[in-house]
Design an enzyme around this catalytic site. Structure first.
Site, PDB file in Angstrom:
ATOM      1  N   ASP A 111       0.858  -1.178   0.000  1.00  0.00           N
ATOM      2  CA  ASP A 111       0.000   0.000   0.000  1.00  0.00           C
ATOM      3  C   ASP A 111       0.899   1.235   0.000  1.00  0.00           C
ATOM      4  OD1 ASP A 111      -2.433   1.409   0.245  1.00  0.00           O
ATOM      5  OD2 ASP A 111      -2.407   1.304   2.416  1.00  0.00           O
ATOM      6  N   THR A 115       5.758  -0.724   5.337  1.00  0.00           N
ATOM      7  CA  THR A 115       6.020  -1.978   6.053  1.00  0.00           C
ATOM      8  C   THR A 115       7.113  -2.783   5.358  1.00  0.00           C
ATOM      9  OG1 THR A 115       3.683  -1.975   6.634  1.00  0.00           O
ATOM     10  CG2 THR A 115       4.897  -3.997   7.069  1.00  0.00           C
ATOM     11  N   ARG A 173     -10.892 -12.918   6.075  1.00  0.00           N
ATOM     12  CA  ARG A 173      -9.629 -13.490   5.579  1.00  0.00           C
ATOM     13  C   ARG A 173      -9.853 -14.796   4.822  1.00  0.00           C
ATOM     14  NH1 ARG A 173      -5.282 -10.723   7.893  1.00  0.00           N
ATOM     15  NH2 ARG A 173      -5.549  -9.944  10.011  1.00  0.00           N
TER      16      ARG A 173
HETATM   17  P1  IMP Z   1       1.902  -0.462   3.847  1.00  0.00           P
HETATM   18  O1  IMP Z   1       2.998  -0.340   4.852  1.00  0.00           O
HETATM   19  O2  IMP Z   1       1.053   0.776   3.788  1.00  0.00           O
HETATM   20  O3  IMP Z   1       2.371  -0.878   2.479  1.00  0.00           O
HETATM   21  O4  IMP Z   1       0.942  -1.507   4.479  1.00  0.00           O
HETATM   22  C1  IMP Z   1       0.615  -2.684   3.969  1.00  0.00           C
HETATM   23  C2  IMP Z   1      -0.273  -3.383   4.965  1.00  0.00           C
HETATM   24  O5  IMP Z   1      -1.490  -2.661   5.210  1.00  0.00           O
HETATM   25  C3  IMP Z   1      -0.669  -4.696   4.362  1.00  0.00           C
HETATM   26  O6  IMP Z   1       0.221  -5.718   4.713  1.00  0.00           O
HETATM   27  C4  IMP Z   1      -2.072  -4.892   4.916  1.00  0.00           C
HETATM   28  O7  IMP Z   1      -2.002  -5.556   6.156  1.00  0.00           O
HETATM   29  C5  IMP Z   1      -2.613  -3.509   5.134  1.00  0.00           C
HETATM   30  N1  IMP Z   1      -3.470  -3.088   3.999  1.00  0.00           N
HETATM   31  C6  IMP Z   1      -3.228  -2.141   3.085  1.00  0.00           C
HETATM   32  N2  IMP Z   1      -4.230  -2.014   2.202  1.00  0.00           N
HETATM   33  C7  IMP Z   1      -5.153  -2.943   2.556  1.00  0.00           C
HETATM   34  C8  IMP Z   1      -6.443  -3.322   1.999  1.00  0.00           C
HETATM   35  O8  IMP Z   1      -6.938  -2.806   0.978  1.00  0.00           O
HETATM   36  N3  IMP Z   1      -7.086  -4.330   2.658  1.00  0.00           N
HETATM   37  C9  IMP Z   1      -6.583  -4.949   3.762  1.00  0.00           C
HETATM   38  N4  IMP Z   1      -5.382  -4.619   4.295  1.00  0.00           N
HETATM   39  C10 IMP Z   1      -4.678  -3.623   3.711  1.00  0.00           C
END
Ligand code: IMP
Ligand code: MG
Length: 183
Positions: A111, A115, A173
């Site tokens: 996203d 992370t 899930r």
């Molecule tokens: P990032 O650090 O923003 O890339 O976060 C990624 C994490 O956010 C993923 O591993 C998911 O756990 C959560 N996440 C981001 N977008 C979604 C979504 O559309 N549905 C469910 N979980 C999401």
């Protein structure tokens, strides 16, 4: 509320199927072939980031034909304000030294990229033979850090999605497909 009403409310949040089981199956096959192609005789370690990537791991590890092992990690990232990178707290770590492995991180979705950017840094510092990232879903329009997966199976618009391991407040899930969540 009756049992039927509760179920109806649960199902009403599943707005539309974005990626079908068949589409996922075909993409998993490609991921397996990609991982097979990385094999040079040294062991491969598939690392799944929990909880979201547990279903993806279960399918990908069965699509890989070369010798591979599986590992699981749980991590949470913390950010202050608009900082694009934070401190990743590993709440459950791998159970082995990764220096003798080609590591392939399997992630459910990228996203903002924060992370994985943090996790990749942590794992790189442990000197694996190589480090790659395969993600099921990618939302590039939401990126705040410049992070690219080596293989991204589906690029999706800025929707909140559920199913195939992905949750909304820990639910959904177990759906066998990826669906858009009805806010
Ligand atoms: P990032 O650090 O923003 O890339 O976060 C990624 C994490 O956010 C993923 O591993 C998911 O756990 C959560 N996440 C981001 N977008 C979604 C979504 O559309 N549905 C469910 N979980 C999401
Ligand atoms: Mg996740």
């Amino acid at each position: 509320m009756t049992k039927e009403e509760k179920l109806q409310q649960f199902n009403a949040r599943i707005k539309e199927v974005l990626i079908t089981e068949e589409e996922i199956r075909a993409a998993i096959k490609k991921a397996g072939e990609y991982i097979d192609s990385l094999y040079d005789g040294q062991p491969i370690l598939l690392v799944s980031i929990l909880k979201g990537a547990f279903v993806f791991m279960a399918d990908v590890c069965r699509a890989v034909s070369v010798p591979s092992e599986v590992g699981f990690m749980c991590a949470k990232s913390y950010y202050e304000g608009t900082k694009s990178s934070g401190v990743v707290k590993i709440t459950m770590d791998l159970d082995r030294d990764i220096s003798g492995y080609h590591v392939v991180i399997l992630e459910d979705i990228i996203d903002t990229g924060r992370t994985l950017n943090d996790i990749a840094k942590v794992l790189k510092a442990r000197n694996p033979l190589s480090l790659r990232v395969v993600t099921l879903l990618d939302k590039p329009s939401r990126r705040v850090v410049d992070f690219k997966a080596d293989m991204s199976l589906f690029t999706i618009p800025d929707y909140f999605v559920i199913g195939y391991g992905l949750d909304c407040a820990e639910k959904y899930r177990g759906l066998p497909y990826v669906a858009v969540y009805e806010e």
